[in-house]
Design a protein around this motif. Sequence first.
Motif, PDB file in Angstrom:
ATOM      1  N   GLN A   1      84.578 -24.178  -0.966  1.00 25.20           N
ATOM      2  CA  GLN A   1      85.253 -25.409  -1.400  1.00 25.20           C
ATOM      3  C   GLN A   1      84.021 -26.796  -1.368  1.00 25.20           C
ATOM      4  O   GLN A   1      84.129 -27.370  -2.018  1.00 25.20           O
TER       5      GLN A   1
ATOM      6  N   GLU B   1      82.842 -28.734  -4.744  1.00 25.90           N
ATOM      7  CA  GLU B   1      82.580 -30.221  -4.805  1.00 25.90           C
ATOM      8  C   GLU B   1      81.391 -30.697  -5.236  1.00 25.90           C
ATOM      9  O   GLU B   1      80.948 -31.383  -6.169  1.00 25.90           O
ATOM     10  N   GLU B   2      80.233 -29.752  -4.826  1.00 22.63           N
ATOM     11  CA  GLU B   2      78.828 -30.000  -5.461  1.00 22.63           C
ATOM     12  C   GLU B   2      78.661 -29.735  -6.805  1.00 22.63           C
ATOM     13  O   GLU B   2      78.215 -30.355  -7.706  1.00 22.63           O
TER      14      GLU B   2
ATOM     15  N   HIS C   1      80.517 -32.384  -8.947  1.00 18.74           N
ATOM     16  CA  HIS C   1      79.903 -33.590  -9.027  1.00 18.74           C
ATOM     17  C   HIS C   1      78.668 -33.515 -10.085  1.00 18.74           C
ATOM     18  O   HIS C   1      78.475 -34.611 -10.805  1.00 18.74           O
TER      19      HIS C   1
ATOM     20  N   TYR D   1      84.533 -36.678 -10.655  1.00 26.03           N
ATOM     21  CA  TYR D   1      84.395 -36.328  -9.288  1.00 26.03           C
ATOM     22  C   TYR D   1      84.982 -37.324  -8.370  1.00 26.03           C
ATOM     23  O   TYR D   1      85.612 -37.237  -7.298  1.00 26.03           O
ATOM     24  N   ASP D   2      84.594 -38.615  -8.238  1.00 31.13           N
ATOM     25  CA  ASP D   2      84.784 -39.584  -7.602  1.00 31.13           C
ATOM     26  C   ASP D   2      86.482 -39.942  -7.806  1.00 31.13           C
ATOM     27  O   ASP D   2      86.998 -40.111  -6.382  1.00 31.13           O
TER      28      ASP D   2
ATOM     29  N   GLN E   1      87.796 -36.987  -5.279  1.00 33.01           N
ATOM     30  CA  GLN E   1      87.564 -37.189  -3.850  1.00 33.01           C
ATOM     31  C   GLN E   1      88.519 -38.248  -3.422  1.00 33.01           C
ATOM     32  O   GLN E   1      88.831 -38.082  -2.191  1.00 33.01           O
ATOM     33  N   ASP E   2      88.749 -39.518  -4.053  1.00 33.83           N
ATOM     34  CA  ASP E   2      89.714 -40.515  -3.511  1.00 33.83           C
ATOM     35  C   ASP E   2      90.994 -39.859  -3.525  1.00 33.83           C
ATOM     36  O   ASP E   2      91.660 -40.319  -2.429  1.00 33.83           O
TER      37      ASP E   2
ATOM     38  N   GLY F   1      91.753 -36.886  -2.704  1.00 31.43           N
ATOM     39  CA  GLY F   1      91.720 -35.681  -1.792  1.00 31.43           C
ATOM     40  C   GLY F   1      91.993 -34.281  -2.564  1.00 31.43           C
ATOM     41  O   GLY F   1      92.781 -33.641  -1.834  1.00 31.43           O
TER      42      GLY F   1
ATOM     43  N   ILE G   1      90.545 -31.817  -4.411  1.00 36.63           N
ATOM     44  CA  ILE G   1      89.545 -30.699  -4.430  1.00 36.63           C
ATOM     45  C   ILE G   1      89.956 -29.950  -3.148  1.00 36.63           C
ATOM     46  O   ILE G   1      89.741 -28.661  -3.259  1.00 36.63           O
ATOM     47  N   SER G   2      89.796 -30.361  -1.942  1.00 36.93           N
ATOM     48  CA  SER G   2      90.136 -29.625  -0.929  1.00 36.93           C
ATOM     49  C   SER G   2      91.410 -28.864  -0.810  1.00 36.93           C
ATOM     50  O   SER G   2      91.496 -27.799  -0.343  1.00 36.93           O
TER      51      SER G   2
ATOM     52  N   ASP H   1      97.868 -37.944  -4.857  1.00 35.16           N
ATOM     53  CA  ASP H   1      97.371 -36.575  -4.816  1.00 35.16           C
ATOM     54  C   ASP H   1      98.698 -35.588  -5.295  1.00 35.16           C
ATOM     55  O   ASP H   1      98.455 -34.559  -6.050  1.00 35.16           O
TER      56      ASP H   1
END
Length: 1057
Positions: free
Chosen positions: A574, A578-579, A582, A589-590, A593-594, A596, A598-599, A655
Amino acid sequence: MWVNPEEVLLAGALWMTERANPYFVLQKRKGHGDGGGGLAGLLVGTLDVVLDSSARVAPYRILYQTPDSLVYWTIAHGSSRKEITEHWEWLEQNLLQTLSIFENENDITTFVKGKIQGIIAEYNKNHDIKEDDDTDKFKEAIAKFRKLFGMPDEEKLVNYYSCSYWKGKVPRQGWLYLSINHLCFYSYLLGKEAKLVVRWADITQLEKNVTLLLPDMIRVSTRCSEHVFSVFLNISETFKLMEQLANIAMRQLLDNKGFEQDRSLPNLTIVSFYRDLDARAKSERYRALFRLPKDEKLDGHTDCTLWTPFNKMHILGQMFVSTNYICFTSKEETVCSLIIPLREVSSFGVYSQHGSLLSCSPQRSSLGSETEGERQFNLNDNSVPTATQALMTMYRRRSPEEFNPKLAKEFLKEQGWKNHFAEYGQGVCMYRTEKTKDLVLKGIPENMRGELWLLFSGAINEMATHPGYYEDLVEKSMGKYNLATEEIERDLHRSLPEHPAFQNEMGIAALRRVLTAYAFRNPSIGYCQAMNIVTSVLLLYAKEEEAFWLLVALCERMLPDYYNTRVVGALVDQGVFEELAHEYVPQLYDCMQDLGVISTISLSWFLTLFLSVMPFESAVVVVDCFFYEGIKVIFQLALSVLDANIHKLLNCKDDGEAMTVLGRYLDSVTNKDSTLPPIPHLHSLLTDDGDPHPEVDIFKLICSSYEKFGSIRADVIEQMRFKQRLRVIQSIEDNTKRNVVRTIVTETAFSIDELEDLYILNPTDRHDPSLPYLEQYRMDLEQFKGLFTLLFPWACGSHSDSLALRLFRLLDQNADALINFREFINGLSVLCHGDLTEKLKLLYKMHVLPGKHLLCVCVRVWLETKTKPENMKDLPKMNQGQFIELCKTLYNMFSEDPNEQELYHATATVTSLLLEMGEVGKLFCSPSSKDETKDDTSMSSYSVLSAGSHELDEKLQCEDIAEDTVLVRSTGSQGGERLPGGGAPLNRGGLPHSASIDKDWAITFEQFLASVLTEQALVLYFEKPVEVAARITNAKNVRKLGHPYMSVSDYEISLSG
């Protein structure tokens, strides 16, 4: 110590001569000892560190020189004046007169060198020291490492490197020492020392960076600090070794049981250890490249060319040779690769013209052959049908039309693979080329899927080398029940319930057998949710045994650490995803992440290989590519899904909306070439009733993923995995620590910060992450003794170990010779925060504990205190032998206290009072005790501790009783003399022999408590507050630096953790 003679050209440089005779010179290093040698001493000390001179290890040396020669030979080093003086005196007494006999100086030199070498050989023989590959310089570095950092002999130094450490804007030139468990740095510049010690297990990030100021640097991060090293002679080698050592530490934290094999590492010599680490890394890359079993070790590799009959060319590449395989891969990654198991080789020969090895006609085995009969399994004493073939072949439902365009396309795919087999070979020895990859990306035919999954995953090799293993495992696991089997039973009917193969007992029973067999094969994993979904798909296309070995390949090699209790592998990937997101979709990506997202998506996508989020007939195509290319396919596909929905995702407000977008997209992925009837997709049934997404062809999606993200390389993924593994495992450790501290903080007076510091001091070599939080870190007796000496206020003198043993047995409630963190804190809390009564109660319990047997009454009493107030009367009585041990403990406990004499007097008074109480108690318990004369096996209440004697019998061994210990109401009896009241004869120490212990004598805890309260000195001692923070700091310093108190120089560089 004596050293092998080594030539020295300038004997006077940086050294001062202290003694000399015609043949030998004793010298001291400038700047060593009192006075420091002024500026010259400071400069010499700095040079010793920067240039790695051995002088800081051995400040004294002895040189040999013949009168007419300018060449000197070092023959001895010494770390102290006493040591070097002994060597000097031996030379004067044993060699000087002998050397005067020789006439030829060459003969003298030969004789001296031979004599010194003989002394070294004799010493090694007498002390059982084996010759190893470590050079003298490396041995000096080892000695220096242990001396500087106080490391034990078990802590092996792997290598050391010259570098600079940056503290703020100031670089400190020194030496970086890399050992099995620690990263250490030492610098000595112009009289100022600086030390740094970091455990590998504490590192959260390790990376090699390039900046404008520092072209090459290594950044080491822990939970609370960051360290930067630069100016390496070979930064790649250094970083590679640091990665390997950190990875070993992380693997040990992750799975201590599965990592027991690495405990043999410290037994190797240093050079062998370093070589072994390098060999391990190469073997891991070799196994990953060719999908070989986990125990396969690379023996060597070489550049060569391979003659390929399909295009009649020599292909440049590398040949790898291991115990059971010969493998080849071309320089250009996708041109050609070949795996030849030695079991398949029928013959070989050497083509002498070019000196190259030719493998001749490896046997080709068809995976479809059935040479052995299927075994019937009996599960829970009920005969069930056994799946003798892949479930898909038994439950495949054909369309009414005998022949349609889809079947025609399927036929063409099969024909394409058959042509490929004819040209490139079939089975494990098949040449794998770019054409093989193209065929996989177009989809594997339904009836060849199981065969090729076995081949590409490498499971075929493990199955071939373990005949009968699966059947035996099934038989052993039948009828066995544990937590894993309960979870398996619960999930059996949730595994592809929409597929007809799992709507009857045959499919369910096959799934049960495979999952249960694997749970017994690998108890550290057992069973994890998502394994049932993947295994059910494997059973559709492979036989039971084949499905089992595919599951082994999946869990243990292709998706390492995915299916354990903490899904560490999935969390690591995971982070890798994410890397990659990015890097490849930065505009998204941003936003992701905001939200949540991806996880959330990555776990479900990766754990089930998209089987739970895509229509079945499309997801199996993803599995085809996964078995051929590995995890990079999953990353590529996940990035393609994000990229295809980038605009919709950017407009999502939460999300839930983002998950709906992605869910609809994945539901719309179709496989138009599938000959299977549509199978209802469970995930699609759960989505809302909005407009469906336009259909997306799975083959186009996969091709798009290769076009846009095909540049992702497997070695880069492994590098990212290492980086993320450090972060994930440390995050899990922090979470475990928080949970443990949160659980016990209400049970103790320690603060949260103190509990966290104490938790960090837990030994890590008994870590078992499969256990509940409180049981994951446990310590044995030896580890407890070390912490007892550092943390417990009663630890002083030579009695500490015996007292630690008593407390350990009391705390070990389940009598498994291990105590967990809660038990450890319970004991420490009483001594640090308990009141007078609690401390005395603990001391009393420690001495009524049975010797080497399991806890009985006292343990039940201890456990009862957790649920209800403890009644003093419930405590067992203390007999005379236990009382004597208690007296010994009290006398030794005060040996280092400032009020030692006053406490001894108070203890003597209390002892006298308790002896009388025990004697009086006998009058009420035994009528015979009223007799004036007793048998010699009894002991009078007036038996005393004798003054002026250290000679006690074997049972007592009380070495620390002071000479001025006050007698307890003694009438001056001497050894062998009877005491008033008809007591037993005393030995020279004033205490009875073990045979004369009075079995009727006993006291209660109330009596012990009341007696202690009569003496103010004892009351003040047990009520004295304990400086917990200072003890914890001291323990951390000992753990990091090897000595209790930090010097000013230790503060030059703050310690991590």
